[in-house]
Design a protein around this motif. Sequence first.
Motif, PDB file in Angstrom:
ATOM      1  N   LYS A  30       0.835  -1.361  -0.227  1.00 25.76           N
ATOM      2  CA  LYS A  30      -0.131  -0.029   0.035  1.00 25.76           C
ATOM      3  C   LYS A  30       0.715   1.157  -0.008  1.00 25.76           C
ATOM      4  O   LYS A  30       0.595   2.131  -0.932  1.00 25.76           O
ATOM      5  N   ALA A  31       1.781   1.152   0.881  1.00 22.05           N
ATOM      6  CA  ALA A  31       2.776   2.520   0.873  1.00 22.05           C
ATOM      7  C   ALA A  31       3.518   2.612  -0.542  1.00 22.05           C
ATOM      8  O   ALA A  31       3.702   3.672  -0.951  1.00 22.05           O
ATOM      9  N   LEU A  32       3.900   1.388  -0.965  1.00 25.17           N
ATOM     10  CA  LEU A  32       4.761   1.520  -2.300  1.00 25.17           C
ATOM     11  C   LEU A  32       3.952   2.063  -3.356  1.00 25.17           C
ATOM     12  O   LEU A  32       4.425   2.990  -4.044  1.00 25.17           O
ATOM     13  N   LEU A  33       2.403   1.567  -3.375  1.00 22.09           N
ATOM     14  CA  LEU A  33       1.516   1.982  -4.679  1.00 22.09           C
ATOM     15  C   LEU A  33       1.595   3.610  -4.355  1.00 22.09           C
ATOM     16  O   LEU A  33       1.430   4.518  -5.544  1.00 22.09           O
ATOM     17  N   ALA A  34       1.547   4.135  -3.299  1.00 24.86           N
ATOM     18  CA  ALA A  34       1.439   5.717  -3.044  1.00 24.86           C
ATOM     19  C   ALA A  34       2.829   6.211  -3.560  1.00 24.86           C
ATOM     20  O   ALA A  34       2.740   7.480  -4.185  1.00 24.86           O
ATOM     21  N   THR A  35       3.741   5.630  -3.299  1.00 28.86           N
ATOM     22  CA  THR A  35       4.971   6.166  -3.718  1.00 28.86           C
ATOM     23  C   THR A  35       5.290   6.109  -5.092  1.00 28.86           C
ATOM     24  O   THR A  35       5.673   7.128  -5.895  1.00 28.86           O
ATOM     25  N   LEU A  36       4.767   4.966  -5.835  1.00 33.77           N
ATOM     26  CA  LEU A  36       5.037   4.843  -7.311  1.00 33.77           C
ATOM     27  C   LEU A  36       4.091   6.061  -7.752  1.00 33.77           C
ATOM     28  O   LEU A  36       4.340   6.411  -8.905  1.00 33.77           O
ATOM     29  N   GLN A  37       2.838   5.995  -7.463  1.00 28.85           N
ATOM     30  CA  GLN A  37       1.966   6.932  -8.019  1.00 28.85           C
ATOM     31  C   GLN A  37       2.449   8.466  -7.896  1.00 28.85           C
ATOM     32  O   GLN A  37       2.280   8.882  -8.715  1.00 28.85           O
ATOM     33  N   ALA A  38       3.164   8.673  -6.832  1.00 30.15           N
ATOM     34  CA  ALA A  38       3.830   9.966  -6.865  1.00 30.15           C
ATOM     35  C   ALA A  38       5.116  10.150  -7.744  1.00 30.15           C
ATOM     36  O   ALA A  38       5.109  11.294  -8.420  1.00 30.15           O
ATOM     37  N   ASN A  39       5.956   9.188  -7.591  1.00 28.54           N
ATOM     38  CA  ASN A  39       7.292   9.283  -8.546  1.00 28.54           C
ATOM     39  C   ASN A  39       8.033   7.891  -8.301  1.00 28.54           C
ATOM     40  O   ASN A  39       8.387   7.755  -7.496  1.00 28.54           O
ATOM     41  N   PRO A  40       7.996   7.185  -9.229  1.00 25.95           N
ATOM     42  CA  PRO A  40       8.427   5.829  -9.406  1.00 25.95           C
ATOM     43  C   PRO A  40       9.988   6.001  -9.468  1.00 25.95           C
ATOM     44  O   PRO A  40      10.441   4.983  -9.224  1.00 25.95           O
ATOM     45  N   TYR A  41      10.452   7.243  -9.668  1.00 23.92           N
ATOM     46  CA  TYR A  41      11.828   7.123  -9.776  1.00 23.92           C
ATOM     47  C   TYR A  41      12.582   8.011  -8.461  1.00 23.92           C
ATOM     48  O   TYR A  41      13.696   8.474  -8.718  1.00 23.92           O
TER      49      TYR A  41
END
Length: 99
Positions: A30-41
């Motif tokens: 869940k936390a990873l998806l939020a980070t990916l949606q903000a900036n996967p890099y």
Amino acid sequence: MDAGVTIEIYDEFPYDFVHKLTSKAQSEVKALLATLQANPYDPSLQRQCFLHESGLFEYPLDGGFSIFWRVHDRNLSVTDVTGMTVWLLKIARSSKASK
């Protein structure tokens, strides 16, 4: 309003999320998806990932599994997230030592 990066999930993702992952790993996803949606890099995310051939990212999770994805970027930019799509590909046993 900018919605961030689009995330596309594979068909079995809901099943894998519930049946393969520990509660802790589910929280990590869940936390990873939020980070990916903000900036996967995001540099802090990149330090936690393994990068395989052909731009395949692996993020190790609790319980010996990892989540794998690729980033499709129409703009070919690591700073402009407009038009980026993250393709979640699978949840599978980690290819490296577990956390």
